[in-house]
Design an enzyme around this catalytic site. Structure first.
Site, PDB file in Angstrom:
ATOM      1  N   GLU A  18      56.590  -7.803  15.396  1.00 38.77           N
ATOM      2  CA  GLU A  18      56.795  -6.515  14.712  1.00 38.77           C
ATOM      3  C   GLU A  18      58.240  -6.372  14.260  1.00 38.77           C
ATOM      4  OE1 GLU A  18      55.805  -3.790  13.493  1.00 38.77           O
ATOM      5  OE2 GLU A  18      53.765  -3.345  14.160  1.00 38.77           O
ATOM      6  N   ASP A 204      49.906  -0.324   9.137  1.00 41.20           N
ATOM      7  CA  ASP A 204      50.834  -0.634  10.226  1.00 41.20           C
ATOM      8  C   ASP A 204      52.270  -0.457   9.720  1.00 41.20           C
ATOM      9  OD1 ASP A 204      52.094  -1.741  12.503  1.00 41.20           O
ATOM     10  OD2 ASP A 204      50.452  -3.116  12.866  1.00 41.20           O
TER      11      ASP A 204
END
EC number: 3.1.1.17
Length: 299
Positions: A18, A204
């Protein structure tokens, strides 16, 4: 966009990669592996990776004006000393919610560190809902809470004129916009600018390009999509050879390359055989559009 090239530049096997951030000074890509509690720095010239392990899930990393970094670790905003491999706590949130952790975070144009929380997942995207909130850490280390009732606080960025804040709460399946006051950090007038279609799955991480268009990584959708936040139209879809795409940023020379993180958490052996690059770092070239440099925390 006919000459798009997608390559896995780093087979990192992240459980949940991420928060990709380009550091121009070192020609490096920063990113995190949340459950592995690692902040990573990949040198695009030497192809070497350095990793710092912290004491709790680390969900985002950002540049600090000192030349070091800041990160969200557990429910703490932290300053990260790379050389000493140490983290200093600047502020803590959600003290009353022991099952919470931070998720995505990013620095705004005024040097504030915005980040939101969520309940810890029992499986990917499975969690107790409405437990999270959105916060920002100001340069003087005080924390502002904007709102709560968040499911999975995720992608965020700001318009090129610094008048709009874009935000994703993943399980709303929407990209939202707020009026944004650069001077005060206030946000208001929430509205949806794009609703995801079924095959796009879960929105996301997100970033903005130099034309003011938004790029959203679609978890379980195996793609990044380019949106026009003014018209609400999807302009382009880039599909990747992995399903669990998590976030994206621009980097490289003149910010002309896109870097995409992804996850392998929750995949069975058959799925991993089908997608051996799951958890890797991908580079996309030939998009025909550039990004902008990330902002640095001013505290």
């Amino acid at each position: 966009m006919s000459s798009i090239k997608i390559e896995c530049v780093l087979p990192e096997n992240c459980q949940c990669g991420e928060s990709p951030v380009w550091e121009e000074a070192s020609n490096s890509l920063l990113f995190v592996d949340i459950p592995a509690k690692k902040v990573c720095r990949w040198d695009s010239l030497t192809k070497q990776v350095q990793r710092v392990t912290v004491d709790a899930p680390v969900s985002s990393v950002a540049l600090h004006r000192s030349g070091d970094y800041v990160a969200t670790i557990g429910t703490k905003f932290c300053a990260l000393n790379w050389k000493e491999q140490s983290a200093v706590v600047l502020a803590t949130v959600d003290n009353d919610k022991k099952n919470n952790r931070f998720n995505d975070g990013k620095v705004d144009p005024a040097g504030r560190y915005f980040a939101g929380t969520m309940a810890e997942e029992t499986a990917p995207a499975v969690l107790e809902r409405h437990q999270g909130a959105l916060y920002s850490l100001f340069p003087d280390h005080h924390v502002k809470k904007y709102f709560d009732q968040v499911d999975i606080s995720n992608g965020l960025d700001w318009s090129l004129d610094h008048k709009i804040f874009y935000y994703i709460d993943s399980l709303s399946y929407s990209v939202d916009a707020f009026d944004y006051d650069l001077q005060t950090g206030q946000i208001s007038n929430r509205r949806s600018v794009y609703k995801l279609e079924k095959e796009e799955q879960i929105p996301d991480g997100m970033c903005i390009d130099a034309e003011g268009k938004l790029w959203v990584a679609c978890y379980n959708g195996g793609r990044v999509i380019r949106l026009d936040p003014v018209t609400g139209k999807r302009l382009h879809t880039v599909k990747l050879p992995v399903d669990k795409t998590t976030s994206c940023c621009f980097g490289g020379k003149n910010y002309s390359e896109m870097y995409v993180t992804c996850a392998r958490d929750g995949m069975d052996p058959e799925g991993l055989l089908r997608q051996p690059e799951a958890g890797g770092i991908f580079k996309i070239t030939g998009l025909g559009v550039k990004g902008i440099a990330p902002y640095s925390y001013a505290g």
